[in-house]
Write a protein that holds these residues in place. Structure first.
Motif, short mmCIF file in Angstrom:
data_model
loop_
_atom_site.label_atom_id
_atom_site.label_comp_id
_atom_site.label_asym_id
_atom_site.label_seq_id
_atom_site.Cartn_x
_atom_site.Cartn_y
_atom_site.Cartn_z
N PHE A 114 34.36 36.43 44.92
CA PHE A 114 34.93 36.27 43.59
C PHE A 114 36.13 35.31 43.67
O PHE A 114 36.00 34.23 44.22
N ASP A 115 37.29 35.66 43.17
CA ASP A 115 38.41 34.72 43.19
C ASP A 115 39.45 35.12 44.23
O ASP A 115 40.65 34.94 44.04
N THR A 116 38.96 35.64 45.38
CA THR A 116 39.86 36.00 46.47
C THR A 116 39.69 35.00 47.61
O THR A 116 38.79 34.17 47.60
N ASN A 117 40.51 35.14 48.64
CA ASN A 117 40.37 34.32 49.84
C ASN A 117 39.56 35.04 50.91
O ASN A 117 39.54 34.62 52.06
N TYR A 118 38.93 36.12 50.55
CA TYR A 118 38.01 36.79 51.47
C TYR A 118 36.65 36.10 51.38
O TYR A 118 36.19 35.76 50.28
N HIS A 119 36.01 35.85 52.53
CA HIS A 119 34.72 35.18 52.58
C HIS A 119 33.62 36.20 52.86
O HIS A 119 33.76 37.01 53.79
N PHE A 240 38.70 43.10 39.44
CA PHE A 240 39.05 41.68 39.42
C PHE A 240 39.16 41.11 38.00
O PHE A 240 39.45 39.93 37.85
N GLY A 241 38.91 41.91 36.99
CA GLY A 241 39.04 41.41 35.63
C GLY A 241 38.61 42.45 34.63
O GLY A 241 38.16 43.55 34.98
N LEU A 610 39.46 29.65 40.18
CA LEU A 610 38.82 29.59 38.87
C LEU A 610 38.72 30.99 38.26
O LEU A 610 38.24 31.92 38.92
N PRO A 611 39.16 31.17 37.03
CA PRO A 611 39.00 32.49 36.39
C PRO A 611 37.54 32.94 36.36
O PRO A 611 36.63 32.12 36.37
N ARG A 613 35.86 34.41 33.98
CA ARG A 613 35.16 34.17 32.71
C ARG A 613 35.26 32.70 32.32
O ARG A 613 36.32 32.09 32.38
N ARG A 614 34.13 32.15 31.92
CA ARG A 614 34.05 30.72 31.63
C ARG A 614 35.02 30.29 30.54
O ARG A 614 35.55 29.16 30.57
N LYS A 615 35.29 31.15 29.59
CA LYS A 615 36.18 30.78 28.48
C LYS A 615 37.59 30.47 28.97
O LYS A 615 38.36 29.79 28.26
N ASP A 616 37.94 30.95 30.16
CA ASP A 616 39.29 30.75 30.69
C ASP A 616 39.37 29.58 31.68
O ASP A 616 40.45 29.29 32.20
#
Length: 758
Positions: A114-119, A240-241, A610-611, A613-616
């Motif tokens: 997602f939007d973390t630095n974990y791979h 995460f959101g 990148l957020p 949700r696409r709207k953001d």
């Protein structure tokens, strides 16, 4: 009664015991029994730590030897065909082959969680994919905890998230279409957990925080109808959101409980309460931020708990972190070097459990039951708010004075390209590396000795000069066209810069897992950021003095420094990023003045930020691109700006990547067999590109013919005059023998292409 819960605990150990156990095992210095013993010790320690903290609902199966997504793929038998010869052998050999590759089979792809630095290791699926329960790991770890007197809630990655995060090896196949095949294996696991005695199970479905397709929505309904008939009580975990438009879907699924992230999205509480008020759904309130290290404002969090209590009552509430504590360091008590005021502002995983328990006690017995914790929280918030160390008015004035011209190069790429070609005279298919060279045992020992005061600065600098010159001579002998200095003076690509910037603080043991055994120690951005003086100029200029070939200056970009730090939460992230951008701009201009003609500003975290949700998206991309351009745009046309990105999907942000206006971008593509280049071809990316032809996260040495095959695929997407040849990423984690062998193949592959193009 309201209870406390945790969703997951860091795996690596307070002293990175798992990292050390893995790496000695991979080197053959220890055996499977040693690795298994260390893993069991860590699991036991963490279960007991949580129990001692008063946590009522403790997770199991949150531990992994490498990655929980890979664990899920192995659990259900989703092993790529190229590893088929290993299926009947040692399971651990197969597991690590998937993660790290072998001499004959490249590793599975890796990308950001997602939007973390974990791979995580990307699942691979085919149209004829079969699934079966191939492991007892969740069951065994539940029983392991129970044998120690600890009842746990097993954690399972949900099927819709697992399939959605995967990739298809067959054209036209959407992995979610495989749900019907996967459900029997999932149902068998859940039924086995129930039969074993598990009263509840946590099923993680973080894709519920994303924009979902109709197919994904239908998959949720189908999957959880199946699960309801066989599983223990299900706590459906989202994080995460906000749930947003997925809220009706989530609350109508036949589950016992729903976990929501109220650290990232506190605004969703009222909607969730309204949607669940007349139901029997247990609400898990993710109040304590699992992804940052700032102490919680317990009074503010308690208002949310009280609001939920008033509407749904005490028996349907759990108090928890926002997500797994995987993304937090383990224990603040180890940070004895930090001053008392600064330490009072922080909370690591162990301390976050204390915050969870304080909120739980306060709602169970009244605020007086947690008076000490609430008082400490109030004092810390007041101290941080009033502290003069967080504010620098000159930095704020400089940010306010940024002009549109500060974000633009003097001329467009086509004009710059010709001036740079005249200056550097590079051949077709120029070869280079991404920046770092092996951090050998000798390099690490010298750095540690210098930190301990056993090696003085003059002696340490002499050692670094020796290593730098050695790397330059090796690159010259290999025949690389553009060189790097090797970065032997750097501990980490973000920490190194943070140590030289005002507004940053550092921990001694604040390690978090990035992937596998790779751990990072993120800096803490607590105040306004500025650069007191040059950070890299001395080493870049010294390296350039050793050779007539171009030497790249190596910098980390503002977005990546932001994303890979623990960032202050008392101002917008965009403001902090602009401050970092100005600091990097100063460094870029000093490098140019020192005669460095190529400057690489790495931004591997651009896509990561990148957020969900696409709207953001657009709002984020606007300021992220501006911050890179702020850092890069002050140089003359003849100075070539490079950037580097890796382990992310670029298709949906190509316009933003092009808007960075870097002269050259290098990207990770070898694990995906150059598939990532499709985005650059479809978009018609206008500048120069270096697609990686060597997966440096695998011990496999690729052959020359392998690299040539990848480059020929690249030529279908990139004109020859704009194609560079390079590895996927920096070479810090590799050994010199494999580096030399791989780079020999890389240079030879480029030479073959030049000959064929002549």
């Amino acid at each position: 009664m309201t209870v406390s819960a945790n969703l997951g605990f860091p795996r690596i150990g307070a002293h990175r015991e798992l990292k050390k156990a893995l790496e000695t095992y991979w080197k053959g210095e220890t055996g499977i029994s040693d690795l298994s013993a260390t893993a069991a010790q860590l699991r036991a320690r963490h279960w007991h730590l949580q129990k001692e903290a008063g946590i009522d609902v403790i997770p199991s199966n949150d531990f992994s030897l490498y990655d929980h997504v890979l664990d899920t793929s192995v659990l259900f038998g989703a092993i790529p065909r190229r590893f088929e010869p290993l299926r009947d052998g040692d399971p651990l050999t197969l597991y690590f082959a998937c993660a790290r590759g072998t001499a004959d089979a490249p590793a599975m792809e890796m990308t950001k969680w997602f939007d973390t630095n974990y791979h995580y290791i990307v699942p691979e699926f085919t149209r004829d994919q079969d699934f079966a329960l191939a492991s007892r790991k969740p069951i065994d770890e539940y029983l392991e905890a129970r044998a120690q007197g600890i009842e746990t809630r097993p954690v399972v990655l949900g099927p819709v998230t697992w399939l959605s995060l995967g990739k298809s090896r067959d054209d036209g196949l959407d992995p979610i279409d495989l749900l019907d095949k996967a459900l029997p294996a999932y149902a068998e696991l859940l039924a086995a957990l129930k039969a074993t005695g598990a009263q509840s199970v946590q099923i993680d479905e973080p894709v519920l925080s994303l924009d979902l397709t109709d197919k994904q929505r239908a998959a949720f309904v189908k999957a959880y109808e199946v699960f309801a008939a066989v599983a223990p009580d299900i706590m459906l975990a989202t994080y995460f959101g906000p749930l947003g438009d997925n809220l009706p879907l989530a609350v109508n699924l036949p589950v016992a409980g729903l976990h929501i992230d109220l650290a990232r999205a506190p605004e969703q509480l009222e909607d969730v309460l309204a949607a669940t008020r007349t139901r029997n759904t247990v609400l898990s309130l993710g109040l304590i931020d699992g992804r940052n290290i700032w102490r919680a404002d317990l009074a503010e969090k308690f208002r949310l708990v009280r609001r939920a209590w008033d509407l749904v009552g005490p028996d349907r509430l759990q108090i928890a972190p926002s997500c797994s504590l995987l993304h937090s360091p383990v224990d603040l008590e180890l940070e004895t070097a930090l001053d008392d005021e600064f330490r009072s502002w922080l909370a690591f995983a162990k301390q976050k459990l204390g915050e969870v328990q304080a909120l739980t006690l306060a709602i169970q017995r009244g605020e007086s039951a947690a008076r000490e914790a609430f008082s400490a929280s109030k004092s810390a918030i007041a101290s941080r708010t009033a502290s003069p160390r967080t504010t620098n008015q000159s930095v704020r004035r400089r940010v306010a004075a940024i002009r549109p011209d500060d974000l633009r190069r003097d001329n467009p790429y086509a004009i710059r390209q010709q001036k740079q070609a005249d200056r550097f005279g590079l051949p077709l298919f120029p070869t280079t590396t991404i920046g770092s060279f092996p951090q050998t045992q000798e390099v690490r020992k010298a750095r540690a000795a210098h930190k301990r005061g056993e090696l003085d600065t003059a002696g340490y600098d002499a050692f670094l000069k020796q290593e730098t010159e050695r790397s330059v001579r090796i690159q010259e002998e290999l025949g690389l066209d553009v060189l790097v200095h090797g970065e032997f003076e750097r501990n980490d690509m973000v920490e190194y810069f943070g140590e030289q910037l005002d507004g940053f603080a550092f921990t001694k043991n604040g390690w978090v897992q990035s992937y596998g055994s790779r751990c990072v120690k993120p800096p803490v951005i607590y105040g306004d950021v500025s650069r007191p003086g040059p950070m890299t100029v001395t080493w870049s200029a010294y390296a350039q003095s050793l050779t007539k070939k171009p030497m790249k200056g190596m910098l980390t970009g503002p977005v990546t420094i932001l994303q890979w730090s623990f960032v202050r939460d008392d101002q917008p992230r965009s403001e902090t990023c602009r401050q970092i951008g100005l600091a990097i701009r100063d460094e870029v201009l000093d490098l140019e003045e020192a005669g460095i003609g190529m400057i690489q500003i790495d931004e591997p975290a651009l896509r990561e930020g990148l957020p969900l949700r696409r709207k953001d998206w657009q709002a984020y991309l606007d300021w992220a691109v501006d911050c890179f351009r702020l850092a890069a745009s002050g140089v003359a046309d003849r100075t070539q700006i490079h950037t580097h990105m890796c382990y992310a999907e670029f298709n949906d942000i190509m316009e933003a990547i092009a808007a960075l206006d870097a002269d050259v971008i290098s990207i990770e593509t070898s694990r995906s067999d150059m598939e990532l280049l499709d985005a650059f071809r479809v978009f018609a990316y206008p500048n120069e590109i270096g697609p990686g032809v060597w997966d440096i996260h695998s011990p496999r040495v690729p052959g020359q013919t392998d690299m040539e095959a990848l480059l020929k695929k690249a030529l279908a997407a990139i004109p020859a005059r704009r194609l560079w040849v390079n590895p996927d990423c920096g070479l810090k984690t590799r050994d010199w023998p494999e580096v030399k062998a791989s780079l020999e193949h890389l240079v030879a592959a480029a030479a073959t292409l030049r000959a064929s193009a002549a």
